[in-house]
Design a protein around this motif. Structure first.
Motif, PDB file in Angstrom:
ATOM      1  N   LEU A 159      55.985  52.095  41.594  1.00 14.06           N
ATOM      2  CA  LEU A 159      55.117  53.176  42.109  1.00 14.06           C
ATOM      3  C   LEU A 159      55.389  54.318  43.387  1.00 14.06           C
ATOM      4  O   LEU A 159      55.540  55.523  42.791  1.00 14.06           O
ATOM      5  CB  LEU A 159      53.258  52.554  42.095  1.00 14.06           C
ATOM      6  CG  LEU A 159      52.539  53.874  42.462  1.00 14.06           C
ATOM      7  CD1 LEU A 159      52.234  54.670  40.777  1.00 14.06           C
ATOM      8  CD2 LEU A 159      51.166  53.712  43.140  1.00 14.06           C
ATOM      9  N   ILE A 160      55.648  53.811  44.296  1.00 11.42           N
ATOM     10  CA  ILE A 160      56.704  54.455  44.830  1.00 11.42           C
ATOM     11  C   ILE A 160      58.023  54.734  44.383  1.00 11.42           C
ATOM     12  O   ILE A 160      57.916  55.946  45.565  1.00 11.42           O
ATOM     13  CB  ILE A 160      56.939  53.611  46.833  1.00 11.42           C
ATOM     14  CG1 ILE A 160      54.767  52.915  47.204  1.00 11.42           C
ATOM     15  CG2 ILE A 160      57.383  54.124  47.350  1.00 11.42           C
ATOM     16  CD1 ILE A 160      55.378  52.144  48.842  1.00 11.42           C
ATOM     17  N   LEU A 161      58.390  53.686  44.694  1.00  5.86           N
ATOM     18  CA  LEU A 161      59.879  54.283  44.053  1.00  5.86           C
ATOM     19  C   LEU A 161      59.876  55.645  42.817  1.00  5.86           C
ATOM     20  O   LEU A 161      60.598  56.367  43.212  1.00  5.86           O
ATOM     21  CB  LEU A 161      60.524  53.596  43.351  1.00  5.86           C
ATOM     22  CG  LEU A 161      62.143  53.744  43.271  1.00  5.86           C
ATOM     23  CD1 LEU A 161      62.922  54.294  44.195  1.00  5.86           C
ATOM     24  CD2 LEU A 161      62.305  52.316  42.281  1.00  5.86           C
ATOM     25  N   LEU A 162      58.706  55.359  42.248  1.00  3.12           N
ATOM     26  CA  LEU A 162      58.864  56.481  41.156  1.00  3.12           C
ATOM     27  C   LEU A 162      58.832  58.051  41.577  1.00  3.12           C
ATOM     28  O   LEU A 162      59.255  58.869  41.597  1.00  3.12           O
ATOM     29  CB  LEU A 162      58.430  56.416  40.115  1.00  3.12           C
ATOM     30  CG  LEU A 162      58.639  56.646  38.328  1.00  3.12           C
ATOM     31  CD1 LEU A 162      59.500  56.546  37.970  1.00  3.12           C
ATOM     32  CD2 LEU A 162      57.155  56.502  37.669  1.00  3.12           C
ATOM     33  N   ALA A 163      58.028  57.916  42.272  1.00  8.45           N
ATOM     34  CA  ALA A 163      56.830  58.855  42.953  1.00  8.45           C
ATOM     35  C   ALA A 163      58.015  59.688  43.876  1.00  8.45           C
ATOM     36  O   ALA A 163      58.264  60.640  44.136  1.00  8.45           O
ATOM     37  CB  ALA A 163      55.918  58.849  43.921  1.00  8.45           C
ATOM     38  N   ALA A 164      59.163  58.890  44.809  1.00  9.96           N
ATOM     39  CA  ALA A 164      59.698  59.485  45.297  1.00  9.96           C
ATOM     40  C   ALA A 164      61.054  60.224  44.762  1.00  9.96           C
ATOM     41  O   ALA A 164      61.557  60.674  45.089  1.00  9.96           O
ATOM     42  CB  ALA A 164      60.301  57.770  45.932  1.00  9.96           C
ATOM     43  N   VAL A 165      61.427  59.547  43.669  1.00 13.39           N
ATOM     44  CA  VAL A 165      62.763  59.829  42.979  1.00 13.39           C
ATOM     45  C   VAL A 165      61.826  61.318  42.284  1.00 13.39           C
ATOM     46  O   VAL A 165      62.646  62.763  42.141  1.00 13.39           O
ATOM     47  CB  VAL A 165      62.775  59.125  41.564  1.00 13.39           C
ATOM     48  CG1 VAL A 165      63.983  59.481  40.725  1.00 13.39           C
ATOM     49  CG2 VAL A 165      63.520  58.295  41.851  1.00 13.39           C
TER      50      VAL A 165
END
Length: 269
Positions: A71-77
């Motif tokens: 979730l965090i990686l997707l939001a950061a991207v």
């Protein structure tokens, strides 16, 4: 800059770091597999399961460690892919008024159509897209609005003396945008990066909560909230823990980005 002012952004980032870092390292820190049974369904916290168990008797704490990094990686991207192009488009629109008018019309259309509706349309018509579909929709819907914000701020920067001097000297648009305008919008870039991260969390969580095909997998904070809502009275931590984690990450990263933006502006006035 004074030491106290330098430390302040890091202090504001501390809550987000305390959640983001364990989430990113969670799969390696977890004591057991995400599918291992830890007891009866919806039992309270104990030594075996620090946050109790979920509807299938699995360890909630283990699910927390496994369910945050995606979730965090997707939001950061999403945040980077929206903020970067938007800052450039907004600066170009300030230099080229005709492009600014087109951008305003695109932003109006993006605001009228909610991103969640776009996610539903893409994920249901293209189920195998997975996280790529979520990122695509978030970027397409986020750039027009974000670029409009940058264009409004860049208009004042484009009217400054050093930009006018660069234009008179025959500098290219790319030079003016990347060397003259964007460095003077550091605070706005950081603030928008934080806001786009929150928007990315919202879109990714909504896709996972709605259980759209192949969005983020089974072990996810948003899915934990949906699946364990029926047993909230038995073990509230099965719902509260992922909900609090999502809120702390979203708000913490947003406040941290804004604080670092202000610090960058003071350091390079």
């Amino acid at each position: 800059m004074e030491p106290r002012e330098t430390a302040r952004p890091w202090l504001r980032a501390l809550p987000a770091v305390l959640v983001v870092l364990p989430a990113l390292l969670g799969p390696w820190l977890a004591r057991r597999s995400v599918d291992d049974s830890a007891g009866k369904p919806f039992t309270g916290p104990d030594r075996n399961a620090w946050l109790g168990t979920d509807r299938l008797g699995r360890d909630v704490f283990t699910h927390m460690l496994h369910g945050g990094w995606g979730l965090i990686l997707l939001a950061a991207v999403i945040a980077v892919m929206v903020t970067g192009p938007s800052s450039v488009l907004g600066s170009v629109a300030a230099l080229r008024p005709r492009a600014g008018v087109l951008m305003e019309r695109s932003a109006d259309l993006a605001v009228l159509l909610p991103p969640v509706l776009g996610v539903l349309l893409v994920m249901l018509s293209w189920p195998e897209s997975g996280a790529l579909g979520v990122v695509t929709v978030a970027v397409l819907f986020g750039i027009p609005y974000c670029a409009r914000v940058f264009a409004a701020a860049a208009t004042g920067v484009a009217a400054t003396g050093y930009v006018e001097a660069a234009r008179v000297c025959g500098e290219s648009s790319s030079h003016i945008v990347f060397r003259e305008m964007l460095p003077n919008m550091r605070e706005l870039c950081c603030a928008q990066l934080g806001l786009r991260f929150v928007a990315g969390i919202y879109v990714a969580s909504a896709a996972a909560f709605l259980q759209l095909p192949g969005s983020l997998g089974a072990a996810n904070w948003a899915i934990m909230v949906r699946e364990n809502a029926s047993g909230m009275l038995l073990n509230p931590w099965a719902v509260l823990a992922p909900s609090i984690a999502i809120a702390v990450v979203a708000v913490g990263v947003n406040l941290s980005a804004a604080a670092f933006g202000r610090a960058a502006r003071k350091a390079h006035p």
